[in-house]
Design a protein around this motif. Structure first.
Motif, PDB file in Angstrom:
ATOM      1  N   LEU A 180     -34.204 113.177  62.607  1.00  0.00           N
ATOM      2  CA  LEU A 180     -34.737 112.302  63.651  1.00  0.00           C
ATOM      3  C   LEU A 180     -33.782 111.149  63.945  1.00  0.00           C
ATOM      4  O   LEU A 180     -33.474 110.854  65.110  1.00  0.00           O
ATOM      5  CB  LEU A 180     -36.110 111.766  63.242  1.00  0.00           C
ATOM      6  N   ALA A 181     -33.270 110.506  62.879  1.00  0.00           N
ATOM      7  CA  ALA A 181     -32.345 109.382  63.069  1.00  0.00           C
ATOM      8  C   ALA A 181     -31.056 109.859  63.733  1.00  0.00           C
ATOM      9  O   ALA A 181     -30.516 109.187  64.619  1.00  0.00           O
ATOM     10  CB  ALA A 181     -32.051 108.725  61.720  1.00  0.00           C
ATOM     11  N   TRP A 182     -30.572 111.021  63.317  1.00  0.00           N
ATOM     12  CA  TRP A 182     -29.348 111.556  63.915  1.00  0.00           C
ATOM     13  C   TRP A 182     -29.563 111.889  65.387  1.00  0.00           C
ATOM     14  O   TRP A 182     -28.696 111.603  66.226  1.00  0.00           O
ATOM     15  CB  TRP A 182     -28.907 112.812  63.165  1.00  0.00           C
ATOM     16  N   ALA A 183     -30.693 112.498  65.718  1.00  0.00           N
ATOM     17  CA  ALA A 183     -30.953 112.902  67.100  1.00  0.00           C
ATOM     18  C   ALA A 183     -30.978 111.696  68.031  1.00  0.00           C
ATOM     19  O   ALA A 183     -30.451 111.748  69.150  1.00  0.00           O
ATOM     20  CB  ALA A 183     -32.274 113.665  67.184  1.00  0.00           C
ATOM     21  N   LEU A 184     -31.573 110.602  67.590  1.00  0.00           N
ATOM     22  CA  LEU A 184     -31.613 109.390  68.407  1.00  0.00           C
ATOM     23  C   LEU A 184     -30.206 108.837  68.622  1.00  0.00           C
ATOM     24  O   LEU A 184     -29.831 108.459  69.734  1.00  0.00           O
ATOM     25  CB  LEU A 184     -32.499 108.344  67.734  1.00  0.00           C
ATOM     26  N   GLU A 185     -29.414 108.807  67.553  1.00  0.00           N
ATOM     27  CA  GLU A 185     -28.041 108.315  67.648  1.00  0.00           C
ATOM     28  C   GLU A 185     -27.188 109.237  68.508  1.00  0.00           C
ATOM     29  O   GLU A 185     -26.399 108.786  69.341  1.00  0.00           O
ATOM     30  CB  GLU A 185     -27.452 108.201  66.244  1.00  0.00           C
ATOM     31  N   ASP A 186     -27.344 110.545  68.313  1.00  0.00           N
ATOM     32  CA  ASP A 186     -26.547 111.519  69.041  1.00  0.00           C
ATOM     33  C   ASP A 186     -26.828 111.466  70.537  1.00  0.00           C
ATOM     34  O   ASP A 186     -25.917 111.588  71.353  1.00  0.00           O
ATOM     35  CB  ASP A 186     -26.840 112.927  68.499  1.00  0.00           C
ATOM     36  N   GLU A 187     -28.081 111.267  70.897  1.00  0.00           N
ATOM     37  CA  GLU A 187     -28.451 111.178  72.305  1.00  0.00           C
ATOM     38  C   GLU A 187     -27.830 109.954  72.950  1.00  0.00           C
ATOM     39  O   GLU A 187     -27.355 109.998  74.100  1.00  0.00           O
ATOM     40  CB  GLU A 187     -29.979 111.126  72.436  1.00  0.00           C
ATOM     41  N   ALA A 188     -27.792 108.857  72.205  1.00  0.00           N
ATOM     42  CA  ALA A 188     -27.210 107.626  72.747  1.00  0.00           C
ATOM     43  C   ALA A 188     -25.706 107.762  72.981  1.00  0.00           C
ATOM     44  O   ALA A 188     -25.144 107.147  73.888  1.00  0.00           O
ATOM     45  CB  ALA A 188     -27.487 106.465  71.794  1.00  0.00           C
ATOM     46  N   LEU A 189     -25.037 108.597  72.153  1.00  0.00           N
ATOM     47  CA  LEU A 189     -23.589 108.768  72.269  1.00  0.00           C
ATOM     48  C   LEU A 189     -23.197 109.925  73.183  1.00  0.00           C
ATOM     49  O   LEU A 189     -22.002 110.126  73.451  1.00  0.00           O
ATOM     50  CB  LEU A 189     -22.988 109.013  70.873  1.00  0.00           C
ATOM     51  N   ALA A 190     -24.181 110.671  73.675  1.00  0.00           N
ATOM     52  CA  ALA A 190     -23.895 111.894  74.425  1.00  0.00           C
ATOM     53  C   ALA A 190     -23.031 111.636  75.651  1.00  0.00           C
ATOM     54  O   ALA A 190     -22.141 112.421  75.974  1.00  0.00           O
ATOM     55  CB  ALA A 190     -25.200 112.575  74.825  1.00  0.00           C
TER      56      ALA A 190
END
Length: 412
Positions: free
Chosen positions: A397-407
């Motif tokens: 969950l934490a990775w998905a939020l971070e990954d979306e922000a950096l997409a």
């Protein structure tokens, strides 16, 4: 007296019951769709021109094939599914030419026996005799000592479209629709003919399948779409695991293991990402052992990418390697928060084959170590497994939020 069917090819024997006689000649209750039972077996030396004979008695005739592979030298026999209950490889092997016998499920509906050879040998004779009175079958194979060069010339995986992987093809993987749930492939390590690490009657394959099912349920309740490379005690090749993730158009690939070490004490979870060079000797040894299990299961993974493909794969990894490392970091944090401890060096790199999907962020989690009593106890504890699964969920969950922000910063 039973009939004797035999088909011999250079380097491989491929025999399908029915090729020599119609299947209906078997008794009605022994149809090909039934599961054959192991009755007896032996590996012995003939004492004549350095020959070694392997015989197997089965409750019925089944489709089968046999072939040899090198590096290391080994004999592989595939069967329509066989129940190996009662088979004791150590008791069966009375030959100096065979160093190790393995047998078990290979893929859905099929079983495999692998004999690791002490030196180069070739198949000299093979055939199955089926009794017309009882339907029982005896498979007899004879191996002859040879040079390494001769064995190499007569070895190889038979080309059979009913067994081989589909031909490679180029296809573009559509981007995940905005707002769609992450699609995660869980990969319980080992299985079937390859039990993985073993201790006190427990094996890595079974423990990881149990944990993968627990984790799957936790992730699905969190709204993720989850698939598994295996949901039974069957063998899946390293290439097959990665191919499944590609075919599923996975967003994440998580391989689950619980290895054992021969020296020292290892404790707690470790998360691995791919690297050409392992971050330490222990990681290199684990990667070599995992890949060797695939080799000893009878697979020939000698193919390599061509130059153009390598360039394209390297470009894909430039984008996805940082994503995989970020995922590993978040998983370590989530696991530490959930269970209170991780390995003293919890984030590492190694050349695990299952992490080589260039376009899918991939990690391998050593959930614990069977060689450590506390870790083995944890893996059998439902409450501990639930906490570990929750930690992995939180890390994703934490990775998905971070990954979306950096997409939006990534190359498209």
């Amino acid at each position: 007296m039973g009939r004797f069917f035999r088909i011999i090819a250079a380097g491989a024997v491929l025999a399908l019951l029915g090729g020599g006689a119609p299947a209906q000649e078997l008794a009605p209750d022994r149809a090909l769709g039934g599961q054959a039972r192991f009755l007896a077996g032996s590996v012995t030396e003939t004492g004549w021109r350095k020959r070694t004979e392997l015989t197997l008695s089965l409750s019925q005739g089944v489709p089968w094939r046999a072939f040899t592979l090198i590096d290391p030298p080994r004999l592989v026999i595939d069967f329509r599914e066989v129940d190996w209950t009662g088979a004791e490889p150590a008791a069966m092997d009375r030959s100096e030419a065979v160093e190790d016998l393995r047998m078990g499920p290979f893929r859905s509906g099929w079983s495999r026996l692998v004999a690791e050879l002490a030196g180069p040998m070739i198949l000299d004779r093979a055939g199955m005799a089926v009794s017309e009175e009882t339907g029982e079958a005896e498979l007899a194979l004879r191996l002859a000592t040879s040079s390494a060069e001769v064995m190499a010339a007569h070895s190889g995986l038979p080309r059979d479209p009913r067994w081989d992987l589909p031909e490679p093809k180029v296809k573009a993987t559509p981007r995940r629709a905005e707002g769609a749930p992450l699609r995660i492939v869980l990969d319980p390590g080992h299985g079937g003919i390859d039990p993985g690490a073993q201790r006190d009657g427990h094996n890595e394959a079974d423990l990881m399948l149990t944990f993968a099912r627990d984790l799957r349920d936790v992730l699905r309740r969190a709204g993720y779409e989850v698939l598994m490379t295996r949901d039974a005690d069957v063998f899946v090749s390293l290439e097959g695991r990665v191919a499944l993730a590609h075919d599923a158009r996975a967003d994440l690939f998580i391989s689950l293991h619980a290895d054992a070490i021969e020296q020292g004490v290892a404790h707690g979870a470790t998360v691995y990402t791919l690297a050409d060079e392992a971050s330490d000797a222990a990681s290199a040894a684990l990667a070599e052992r995992h890949d060797r299990d695939d080799i000893l299961a009878g697979l020939d993974l000698s193919g390599s990418d061509d130059r153009v493909a390598n360039v394209l794969l390297d470009l894909a990894r430039l984008d996805n390697a940082p994503r995989g490392k970020a995922l590993a970091g978040q998983l370590v944090a989530g696991i530490r928060n959930a269970v209170g401890q991780v390995h003293k060096r919890p984030q590492r790199q190694a050349g695990f084959s299952v992490l080589k999907a260039a376009d899918i962020p991939s990690v391998l989690i050593e959930v614990g170590f069977l060689s450590t009593e506390e870790d083995l106890r944890h893996l059998q504890d439902r409450a501990w497994r639930a906490a570990m699964a929750a930690g992995i969920r939180d890390g994703i969950l934490a990775w998905a939020l971070e990954d979306e922000a950096l997409a939006r910063l990534r190359r498209h």
